[in-house]
Design a protein around this motif. Structure first.
Motif, short mmCIF file in Angstrom:
data_model
loop_
_atom_site.label_atom_id
_atom_site.label_comp_id
_atom_site.label_asym_id
_atom_site.label_seq_id
_atom_site.Cartn_x
_atom_site.Cartn_y
_atom_site.Cartn_z
N ARG A 16 -1.84 4.52 7.64
CA ARG A 16 -0.63 4.39 6.82
C ARG A 16 -0.63 5.42 5.70
N LEU A 48 -5.22 0.30 -4.54
CA LEU A 48 -5.79 0.56 -3.22
C LEU A 48 -5.94 2.05 -2.94
N HIS A 95 -6.68 1.44 5.86
CA HIS A 95 -5.41 1.96 5.32
C HIS A 95 -5.16 3.41 5.73
N PHE A 148 0.82 -1.21 0.00
CA PHE A 148 0.00 0.00 0.00
C PHE A 148 0.86 1.27 0.00
N GLU A 149 1.86 1.32 0.86
CA GLU A 149 2.70 2.51 0.97
C GLU A 149 3.38 2.85 -0.36
N LEU A 181 -9.59 5.58 -0.87
CA LEU A 181 -8.90 4.41 -0.32
C LEU A 181 -9.81 3.20 -0.35
#
Length: 121
Positions: free
Chosen positions: A82, A111, A79, A42-43, A74
């Motif tokens: 983060r 995402l 999430h 995700f990051e 998102l």
């Protein structure tokens, strides 16, 4: 972060300038060469989406400091913490108004998608 951006995936422009406003289309995490990062953590997707946002802004002679409003979509609101951490790191001192909207899914299995409005000049 690269200043390059992949060509739009549809019938639109990444950035449209009207007067001193710049409207940035939704930016997924596609790399400048058009390959996808949807399979990455995700990051990493957030970082690439923000790099694409910056590249779209720069194409209109703007940057993060010119942002007025950012909307982040998102997949799974879990999430959010983060996202917020990476967003704050990458955006630095820029603090535009922002909305974070949970959505059920995005194109290509991403995402996150980010769009924005900026003012310059």
């Amino acid at each position: 972060m690269s200043t390059a951006i992949a060509p739009p995936g549809g019938h639109y422009r990444h950035a449209v300038r009207h007067g001193n406003l710049v409207f940035i289309s939704g930016q997924l995490g596609a790399r400048p060469d058009g390959t996808h990062t949807a399979d990455l953590p995700f990051e990493d997707q957030v970082r690439q989406s923000l790099a694409n946002l910056r590249a779209a802004l720069r194409s209109a002679d703007a940057d993060f400091g010119d942002l007025l409003k950012v909307t982040a979509y998102l997949v799974d609101v879990a999430h959010w913490p983060r996202f917020n951490a990476v967003y704050a790191e990458v955006m630095g001192d820029a603090r535009p108004a922002r909305s974070v909207v949970p959505v059920p899914e995005l194109h290509y299995g991403y995402l996150i998608e980010i769009d924005a409005i900026a003012a310059c000049g």
